[in-house]
Design a protein around this motif. Sequence first.
Motif, PDB file in Angstrom:
ATOM      1  N   LYS A  91     -13.236   3.933   1.870  1.00  0.00           N
ATOM      2  CA  LYS A  91     -12.325   3.305   2.744  1.00  0.00           C
ATOM      3  C   LYS A  91     -11.958   1.958   2.195  1.00  0.00           C
ATOM      4  CE  LYS A  91     -13.641   4.927   7.479  1.00  0.00           C
ATOM      5  NZ  LYS A  91     -12.402   5.631   7.716  1.00  0.00           N
ATOM      6  N   SER A  92     -12.711   1.659   1.005  1.00  0.00           N
ATOM      7  CA  SER A  92     -12.366   0.484   0.481  1.00  0.00           C
ATOM      8  C   SER A  92     -12.370   0.442  -1.135  1.00  0.00           C
ATOM      9  CB  SER A  92     -13.263  -0.708   0.950  1.00  0.00           C
ATOM     10  OG  SER A  92     -14.769  -0.307   0.425  1.00  0.00           O
ATOM     11  N   SER A  93     -11.842  -0.548  -1.719  1.00  0.00           N
ATOM     12  CA  SER A  93     -11.650  -0.420  -3.043  1.00  0.00           C
ATOM     13  C   SER A  93     -11.663  -1.906  -3.602  1.00  0.00           C
ATOM     14  CB  SER A  93     -10.807   0.481  -3.820  1.00  0.00           C
ATOM     15  OG  SER A  93      -9.447  -0.098  -3.488  1.00  0.00           O
ATOM     16  N   HIS A 110      -1.415  -8.407   2.074  1.00  0.00           N
ATOM     17  CA  HIS A 110      -0.483  -6.852   2.478  1.00  0.00           C
ATOM     18  C   HIS A 110      -1.327  -6.141   3.500  1.00  0.00           C
ATOM     19  CE1 HIS A 110       1.212  -8.056  -1.260  1.00  0.00           C
ATOM     20  NE2 HIS A 110       2.171  -7.325  -1.074  1.00  0.00           N
ATOM     21  N   ILE A 111      -0.389  -5.914   4.726  1.00  0.00           N
ATOM     22  CA  ILE A 111      -1.133  -5.215   5.934  1.00  0.00           C
ATOM     23  C   ILE A 111       0.041  -3.935   6.100  1.00  0.00           C
ATOM     24  CG2 ILE A 111      -2.094  -5.144   8.116  1.00  0.00           C
ATOM     25  CD1 ILE A 111      -2.587  -8.201   7.802  1.00  0.00           C
ATOM     26  N   GLN A 112      -0.456  -2.893   6.314  1.00  0.00           N
ATOM     27  CA  GLN A 112       0.298  -1.753   6.567  1.00  0.00           C
ATOM     28  C   GLN A 112      -0.176  -0.966   7.798  1.00  0.00           C
ATOM     29  OE1 GLN A 112       2.641   0.414   3.272  1.00  0.00           O
ATOM     30  NE2 GLN A 112       1.235   2.115   3.868  1.00  0.00           N
ATOM     31  N   ARG A 113       0.338  -0.578   8.683  1.00  0.00           N
ATOM     32  CA  ARG A 113       0.141   0.202   9.786  1.00  0.00           C
ATOM     33  C   ARG A 113       1.155   1.507   9.748  1.00  0.00           C
ATOM     34  NH1 ARG A 113      -2.648   1.064  14.555  1.00  0.00           N
ATOM     35  NH2 ARG A 113      -1.366   2.154  16.160  1.00  0.00           N
ATOM     36  N   GLN A 114       0.190   2.899   9.921  1.00  0.00           N
ATOM     37  CA  GLN A 114       0.856   4.147  10.098  1.00  0.00           C
ATOM     38  C   GLN A 114       1.304   4.303  11.585  1.00  0.00           C
ATOM     39  OE1 GLN A 114       2.038   5.795   7.306  1.00  0.00           O
ATOM     40  NE2 GLN A 114       3.143   7.207   8.617  1.00  0.00           N
ATOM     41  N   LEU A 115       2.443   4.097  11.886  1.00  0.00           N
ATOM     42  CA  LEU A 115       2.806   4.507  13.399  1.00  0.00           C
ATOM     43  C   LEU A 115       3.243   5.868  13.543  1.00  0.00           C
ATOM     44  CD1 LEU A 115       4.828   1.324  13.879  1.00  0.00           C
ATOM     45  CD2 LEU A 115       2.391   1.877  14.710  1.00  0.00           C
ATOM     46  N   ALA A 161       4.967  -2.677   8.031  1.00  0.00           N
ATOM     47  CA  ALA A 161       4.113  -3.640   6.962  1.00  0.00           C
ATOM     48  C   ALA A 161       4.249  -5.045   7.084  1.00  0.00           C
ATOM     49  CB  ALA A 161       4.405  -3.010   5.572  1.00  0.00           C
ATOM     50  N   VAL A 162       3.449  -5.822   6.801  1.00  0.00           N
ATOM     51  CA  VAL A 162       3.615  -7.315   6.665  1.00  0.00           C
ATOM     52  C   VAL A 162       3.093  -7.781   5.303  1.00  0.00           C
ATOM     53  CG1 VAL A 162       1.639  -8.017   8.158  1.00  0.00           C
ATOM     54  CG2 VAL A 162       3.679  -9.437   7.851  1.00  0.00           C
ATOM     55  N   SER A 185      -8.333  -8.517  -6.033  1.00  0.00           N
ATOM     56  CA  SER A 185      -7.811  -7.890  -4.701  1.00  0.00           C
ATOM     57  C   SER A 185      -8.811  -6.956  -4.299  1.00  0.00           C
ATOM     58  CB  SER A 185      -6.539  -7.465  -4.776  1.00  0.00           C
ATOM     59  OG  SER A 185      -6.290  -6.314  -5.538  1.00  0.00           O
ATOM     60  N   TYR A 186      -8.809  -6.687  -2.816  1.00  0.00           N
ATOM     61  CA  TYR A 186      -9.577  -6.106  -1.999  1.00  0.00           C
ATOM     62  C   TYR A 186      -8.704  -5.416  -1.291  1.00  0.00           C
ATOM     63  CZ  TYR A 186     -13.391  -4.512   1.253  1.00  0.00           C
ATOM     64  OH  TYR A 186     -14.086  -3.697   2.107  1.00  0.00           O
ATOM     65  N   ASN A 187      -9.026  -3.871  -1.269  1.00  0.00           N
ATOM     66  CA  ASN A 187      -8.133  -3.035  -0.357  1.00  0.00           C
ATOM     67  C   ASN A 187      -9.216  -2.144   0.558  1.00  0.00           C
ATOM     68  OD1 ASN A 187      -5.627  -2.434  -2.113  1.00  0.00           O
ATOM     69  ND2 ASN A 187      -7.289  -2.523  -3.489  1.00  0.00           N
ATOM     70  N   ILE A 188      -8.694  -2.072   1.900  1.00  0.00           N
ATOM     71  CA  ILE A 188      -9.809  -1.331   2.945  1.00  0.00           C
ATOM     72  C   ILE A 188      -8.697  -0.698   3.855  1.00  0.00           C
ATOM     73  CG2 ILE A 188      -9.677  -3.452   4.527  1.00  0.00           C
ATOM     74  CD1 ILE A 188     -12.450  -2.702   5.175  1.00  0.00           C
ATOM     75  N   ALA A 189      -9.090   0.402   4.308  1.00  0.00           N
ATOM     76  CA  ALA A 189      -8.623   1.117   5.087  1.00  0.00           C
ATOM     77  C   ALA A 189      -9.305   1.160   6.461  1.00  0.00           C
ATOM     78  CB  ALA A 189      -8.506   2.772   4.651  1.00  0.00           C
ATOM     79  N   LEU A 190      -8.525   0.700   7.597  1.00  0.00           N
ATOM     80  CA  LEU A 190      -9.242   0.604   8.856  1.00  0.00           C
ATOM     81  C   LEU A 190      -8.582   1.349   9.954  1.00  0.00           C
ATOM     82  CD1 LEU A 190      -9.871  -3.309   8.849  1.00  0.00           C
ATOM     83  CD2 LEU A 190     -11.546  -1.540   8.510  1.00  0.00           C
ATOM     84  N   GLY A 191      -8.916   2.533  10.078  1.00  0.00           N
ATOM     85  CA  GLY A 191      -8.040   3.494  11.029  1.00  0.00           C
ATOM     86  C   GLY A 191      -6.709   3.748  10.390  1.00  0.00           C
ATOM     87  N   ASN A 192      -5.430   3.472  11.302  1.00  0.00           N
ATOM     88  CA  ASN A 192      -4.428   3.430  10.880  1.00  0.00           C
ATOM     89  C   ASN A 192      -3.699   2.298   9.827  1.00  0.00           C
ATOM     90  OD1 ASN A 192      -3.867   5.921  12.128  1.00  0.00           O
ATOM     91  ND2 ASN A 192      -3.425   5.056  13.997  1.00  0.00           N
ATOM     92  N   TYR A 193      -4.590   1.389   9.897  1.00  0.00           N
ATOM     93  CA  TYR A 193      -4.182   0.108   8.987  1.00  0.00           C
ATOM     94  C   TYR A 193      -4.748   0.243   7.680  1.00  0.00           C
ATOM     95  CZ  TYR A 193      -3.223  -2.273  13.473  1.00  0.00           C
ATOM     96  OH  TYR A 193      -2.504  -2.604  14.445  1.00  0.00           O
ATOM     97  N   ALA A 194      -3.978  -0.359   6.617  1.00  0.00           N
ATOM     98  CA  ALA A 194      -4.456  -0.559   5.041  1.00  0.00           C
ATOM     99  C   ALA A 194      -4.375  -1.965   5.081  1.00  0.00           C
ATOM    100  CB  ALA A 194      -3.621   0.285   4.224  1.00  0.00           C
ATOM    101  N   VAL A 195      -5.233  -2.392   4.545  1.00  0.00           N
ATOM    102  CA  VAL A 195      -4.992  -4.052   4.118  1.00  0.00           C
ATOM    103  C   VAL A 195      -5.415  -4.197   2.790  1.00  0.00           C
ATOM    104  CG1 VAL A 195      -6.016  -6.153   4.747  1.00  0.00           C
ATOM    105  CG2 VAL A 195      -5.948  -4.506   6.500  1.00  0.00           C
TER     106      VAL A 195
END
Length: 790
Positions: free
Chosen positions: A434-436, A524-529, A536-537, A477-487
């Motif tokens: 989930k993270s990189s 950057h925050i992205q959510r899959q709806l 995304a914001v 930079s740090y990337n993480i996937a939290l359910g439907n969210y990507a940060v």
Amino acid sequence: MKTVNFSVNLILLLFISIITFANDNLDKKGNVKGQIIDQKEGSPVGYATVSLNNKDNVSIGGGLTDDEGRFRIKNIPYGNYTLVVQFVGYTTLQQQIKISTPNTDLGQIKIGENVEQLEEVEVRAEKTSIERSIDKKVVNVSDAMIAEGNSVSEVLQTIPEISVGSDGAISLRGESNVRVLIDGKPSQIDPAQIFQTLPAGSIEKIEVITNPSAKYDPDGLSGIINVITKKDKMKGLNGSANIGAGTGEKYNGYLGLNYRIKKFNFFGQGSYGENRFENQKDLKRIYADETIPTFDQKGDNIRNGRYYNTKFGADYFLDSTNTITLFAEIWNWRGGEDNLYTNTNLIGDQIVSSQQEIGIQKNEAQGYSLSLNHRKEFKKGILESDGYFNGGESEFSTASILESDTDRNSSVNTDARWNYASLKVDYSHQINDKSSLETGYKGELLDASAQISNNLVGEIVNYSYDYDQYINSLYGSYNIALGNYAVKAGLRGEVATIDGTVKTESGQDTTYSINYASLFPTLHIQRQLGEFNTLAVSYSRRINRPGIFNMLPIEQRSNSSTVSVGNPNLQPSYTNSISLDHSYNKGKLGLNTSVYLRHSTDIIRNVSRYDSLQDLTVYTWANLGSSMTGGASISANYQIAKWWNIDANLNFFYLDIQDDNEEFTVPTDANPINWTAKLNTRFTLPKNFTLQIMGRYAGQQYDAQNITQPTYALNLAVKKAVLKRKGNISFKIDDIINSGFTKDVFGRDFQEQTYYLQERPVYRLSFSYAFGGQFQGRKARKLHSSGGMN
């Protein structure tokens, strides 16, 4: 000392990367192997892209198949995965697999050819025009008919949120300070000039990054526009070519060749563009003091440009995880303007004086570039290093010749040279499913010099100008996937030094120095709806550095009524930008919306004032106060029917400039709301014909001191596929209607209005052809040196 800092930073980064490599997961792991073969022929498929994706569709390992189509992926944690195999010319394969033993042999895996591509069926209209990722959007333009026979500037005009002025100036979301790159690299020649002659047939796609992540350079208040040129990747000998001509001495051509064999990929391309435009330019200057005669200048303008470049290089695939790319480029630019003016002074309707004036501008430049790139893929990471060098020289001259008032004649000659070098190292590491983590270093230097000779009213003054710029930066930079969210959160630190020295024969020297250290956070925050919606914001902090000639305090005249002079006291401008974006893609409809807000301090603007002693307008650069920009953009692509597709964009933005002394700002009654609209519709007709119509409109727009009146234009194109759809013949009419533009400048004691009308209409005929790359199943792999900002 600066060189030592450069080296120390690089060594530290490599040391950190080596430590990162040593980190191993102690959980149970297994190895996966197999062989990819052609479903029809039973032959192995070499250099295919194979990856294992987890349940969140995130790749945790992969690589390329060897010459025999074999692959091996090591140290994969036990569990269920999706095996993904991709090639150009083949249908993407997705297969569910389970790893529960130390060694898993998948045997032979068959993939089938993409029949639509192999039979050259027209599927281009189905290609997604805008692809959005967490920190950028990619506009696919290589297959757009509007690109054929045109320049890159004309293609940019079709892209949402981008505007191109009649002089080629590029702006993004209403802000002209945008970082423009070619294949991810900066150009020492104004890209706006190059794009007006560079054939659009040579480009593949355009990346638009309004809020770049920490990996990208922070230059450009409104973001980054990266123009990526074509690079064929098919196996064997293949390529593409196009040639075009337009009325009024407008020509362009492109040839790209690629030869792929086993571990080598050789490529070369050449492009040529030449444009000549006959334009009209009228200027009127009215003074607050009614005793000063009104100045009226009517002119016929001939603007020309010629650009060609040649690029050649090679990719060497050491193995399935190592790629080395080397390329060299040689380019040449020639441009200029010839003006014939009639200068009239009036009091009321009474002519006080009138005379002819000739204005001449010439710009010649040539240079070369070298690039060496290495990409290494590890089991959990990718290390990429890139060295780049660009050197060149240019000669710029202007002359103003008056019919009777000869003591105001002037000329300026500038000879400039530069050397630009950069070294970039990037490492990305997959921590878990989930993270990189991404980290990297970039060091760049620019060493430039110029010799300037000014001949004003018979007196010759010679100057020498030396300019040095050093920038060192580190990012993480740090990337993480939290359910439907990507940060994705990042921080870039930058230390920069800019030194300039102007010397004269009389010993009156001018020096300036800018030294600063800055931090540039990004988020950057992205959510899959659901399946079709993405929200995304994003946030970023960015910088606008003063340009090399913006700070040069030497008068340079292009005609007797205007003079330009730089400002050595300029300081960098900073901006904070936030954007809320939504995309919807389902079936025939693609919809992208954005709401954004941008606050900038010490904004840099080109401003003007009237010099009553010399009776001319002085243009210079200044740090004004702050600005606030807020806006909304809506872009839609809809396939109304199989034969009818439509693209539309509407962009609104509000601009408020606060200047402490109020000397350079627009009157308070100016409309702060600006808007633009674009409509592009395409009809697929019988007999392999396609019809395309594009219109654009810009409402009244304002900036510091300036108001530009509404403008509009309309283009029409017809294309026919020939030679079994491998070739295309296109006929295009540019500017069937074109309003030209009227620009008002409001000074403290004067008002100036300029009307500019470019030659219209322009008729263009072009032919394009693609060949090769269809035998052996079009086996190919993705190359990482095509200039994309991945």
